[in-house]
Write an enzyme that holds these catalytic residues in place. Structure first.
Site, PDB file in Angstrom:
ATOM      1  N   ASP A   1     -51.613 -69.123 -50.074  1.00 53.93           N
ATOM      2  CA  ASP A   1     -51.214 -67.892 -49.394  1.00 53.93           C
ATOM      3  C   ASP A   1     -51.071 -68.193 -47.904  1.00 53.93           C
ATOM      4  O   ASP A   1     -51.892 -68.888 -47.305  1.00 53.93           O
ATOM      5  CB  ASP A   1     -52.258 -66.793 -49.624  1.00 53.93           C
ATOM      6  CG  ASP A   1     -51.715 -65.410 -49.280  1.00 53.93           C
ATOM      7  OD1 ASP A   1     -51.550 -64.601 -50.211  1.00 53.93           O
ATOM      8  OD2 ASP A   1     -51.454 -65.147 -48.089  1.00 53.93           O
ATOM      9  N   ILE A   2     -50.035 -67.637 -47.296  1.00 53.40           N
ATOM     10  CA  ILE A   2     -49.748 -67.892 -45.885  1.00 53.40           C
ATOM     11  C   ILE A   2     -50.780 -67.223 -44.970  1.00 53.40           C
ATOM     12  O   ILE A   2     -50.927 -67.608 -43.810  1.00 53.40           O
ATOM     13  CB  ILE A   2     -48.304 -67.409 -45.570  1.00 53.40           C
ATOM     14  CG1 ILE A   2     -47.722 -68.127 -44.373  1.00 53.40           C
ATOM     15  CG2 ILE A   2     -48.245 -65.906 -45.401  1.00 53.40           C
ATOM     16  CD1 ILE A   2     -46.216 -67.939 -44.229  1.00 53.40           C
TER      17      ILE A   2
ATOM     18  N   ASN B   1     -51.970 -57.155 -57.622  1.00 56.74           N
ATOM     19  CA  ASN B   1     -51.707 -55.786 -57.191  1.00 56.74           C
ATOM     20  C   ASN B   1     -50.427 -55.314 -57.851  1.00 56.74           C
ATOM     21  O   ASN B   1     -49.405 -56.008 -57.803  1.00 56.74           O
ATOM     22  CB  ASN B   1     -51.563 -55.741 -55.662  1.00 56.74           C
ATOM     23  CG  ASN B   1     -52.850 -56.158 -54.969  1.00 56.74           C
ATOM     24  OD1 ASN B   1     -53.935 -55.771 -55.380  1.00 56.74           O
ATOM     25  ND2 ASN B   1     -52.727 -56.943 -53.910  1.00 56.74           N
TER      26      ASN B   1
ATOM     27  N   GLY C   1     -51.361 -51.994 -53.069  1.00 59.97           N
ATOM     28  CA  GLY C   1     -51.232 -52.981 -52.011  1.00 59.97           C
ATOM     29  C   GLY C   1     -50.233 -54.084 -52.292  1.00 59.97           C
ATOM     30  O   GLY C   1     -50.197 -55.078 -51.562  1.00 59.97           O
ATOM     31  N   GLN C   2     -49.420 -53.923 -53.355  1.00 59.41           N
ATOM     32  CA  GLN C   2     -48.428 -54.978 -53.617  1.00 59.41           C
ATOM     33  C   GLN C   2     -47.369 -54.958 -52.529  1.00 59.41           C
ATOM     34  O   GLN C   2     -46.796 -53.900 -52.211  1.00 59.41           O
ATOM     35  CB  GLN C   2     -47.767 -54.764 -54.996  1.00 59.41           C
ATOM     36  CG  GLN C   2     -46.833 -55.915 -55.370  1.00 59.41           C
ATOM     37  CD  GLN C   2     -46.224 -55.786 -56.770  1.00 59.41           C
ATOM     38  OE1 GLN C   2     -46.381 -54.756 -57.443  1.00 59.41           O
ATOM     39  NE2 GLN C   2     -45.529 -56.816 -57.201  1.00 59.41           N
ATOM     40  N   SER C   3     -47.112 -56.126 -51.932  1.00 65.72           N
ATOM     41  CA  SER C   3     -46.111 -56.215 -50.870  1.00 65.72           C
ATOM     42  C   SER C   3     -44.973 -57.157 -51.230  1.00 65.72           C
ATOM     43  O   SER C   3     -43.903 -57.094 -50.632  1.00 65.72           O
ATOM     44  CB  SER C   3     -46.764 -56.653 -49.553  1.00 65.72           C
ATOM     45  OG  SER C   3     -47.334 -57.939 -49.688  1.00 65.72           O
TER      46      SER C   3
ATOM     47  N   HIS D   1     -47.634 -62.081 -58.890  1.00 65.62           N
ATOM     48  CA  HIS D   1     -48.464 -63.198 -58.417  1.00 65.62           C
ATOM     49  C   HIS D   1     -49.916 -62.827 -58.617  1.00 65.62           C
ATOM     50  O   HIS D   1     -50.314 -61.671 -58.440  1.00 65.62           O
ATOM     51  CB  HIS D   1     -48.188 -63.525 -56.947  1.00 65.62           C
ATOM     52  CG  HIS D   1     -48.211 -62.332 -56.046  1.00 65.62           C
ATOM     53  ND1 HIS D   1     -47.155 -61.446 -55.981  1.00 65.62           N
ATOM     54  CD2 HIS D   1     -49.148 -61.859 -55.199  1.00 65.62           C
ATOM     55  CE1 HIS D   1     -47.446 -60.493 -55.134  1.00 65.62           C
ATOM     56  NE2 HIS D   1     -48.655 -60.699 -54.643  1.00 65.62           N
TER      57      HIS D   1
ATOM     58  N   HIS E   1     -53.536 -63.588 -57.143  1.00 62.24           N
ATOM     59  CA  HIS E   1     -54.300 -64.171 -56.046  1.00 62.24           C
ATOM     60  C   HIS E   1     -55.522 -64.844 -56.671  1.00 62.24           C
ATOM     61  O   HIS E   1     -56.323 -64.179 -57.350  1.00 62.24           O
ATOM     62  CB  HIS E   1     -54.805 -63.083 -55.084  1.00 62.24           C
ATOM     63  CG  HIS E   1     -53.740 -62.292 -54.393  1.00 62.24           C
ATOM     64  ND1 HIS E   1     -53.407 -62.498 -53.072  1.00 62.24           N
ATOM     65  CD2 HIS E   1     -52.957 -61.266 -54.823  1.00 62.24           C
ATOM     66  CE1 HIS E   1     -52.463 -61.634 -52.720  1.00 62.24           C
ATOM     67  NE2 HIS E   1     -52.177 -60.871 -53.759  1.00 62.24           N
TER      68      HIS E   1
END
Ligand code: AMP
Length: 110
Positions: free
Chosen positions: A30-31, A83, A89-91, A96, A98
């Site tokens: 994750d960035i 999410n 909170g899915q963006s 994916h 986490h």
């Protein structure tokens, strides 16, 4: 999908710190990590979220998560979060998981 960030990472058009790949899934860091280990485990084929996950991918995604946890040295304790939808909170709207580890986790999550 041309406008999907994770499809573009999978296609190699956008760089990512890849840690694992197999026939069905890839995983990259994750960035904006929220734990010492924070890896996103992503299906190669575009699926918007877990709500659309087909049976054929369910097992392979879980196997990929297990493999990444082992590879990252957190098999003894890790958390998996996905999410679904903006309310959760899915963006990024490419499924994916986490995979978080390397520190003690609080419960409940925020
Ligand atoms: P979510 O908010 O559950 O949809 O998670 C999306 C995750 O993608 C966030 O944790 C972001 O930090 C992460 N992210 C966004 N862009 C990138 C990128 N280019 N490479 C790696 N992770 C990313």
């Amino acid at each position: 999908m041309d406008d999907c960030l994770f499809c573009r990472i999978i296609a190699g058009e956008i760089p990512a710190a890849k840690v694992y790949e197999d026939e069905h899934a890839i995983a990259f860091r994750d960035i904006d990590p929220k734990a010492p280990v924070h890896v996103l485990v992503v299906p190669r084929s575009h699926v918007d979220s877990i709500a659309d996950l087909p049976d054929t991918l369910a097992g392979p995604m879980l196997r990929a998560i297990q493999a990444v946890a082992a590879r990252e040295g957190v098999a003894e304790g890790f958390r998996v979060v996905t999410n679904h939808g903006p309310e959760a909170g899915q963006s990024v709207f490419h499924l994916h998981f986490h995979l978080l580890g390397g520190r003690r986790m609080a419960w409940p999550p925020g």
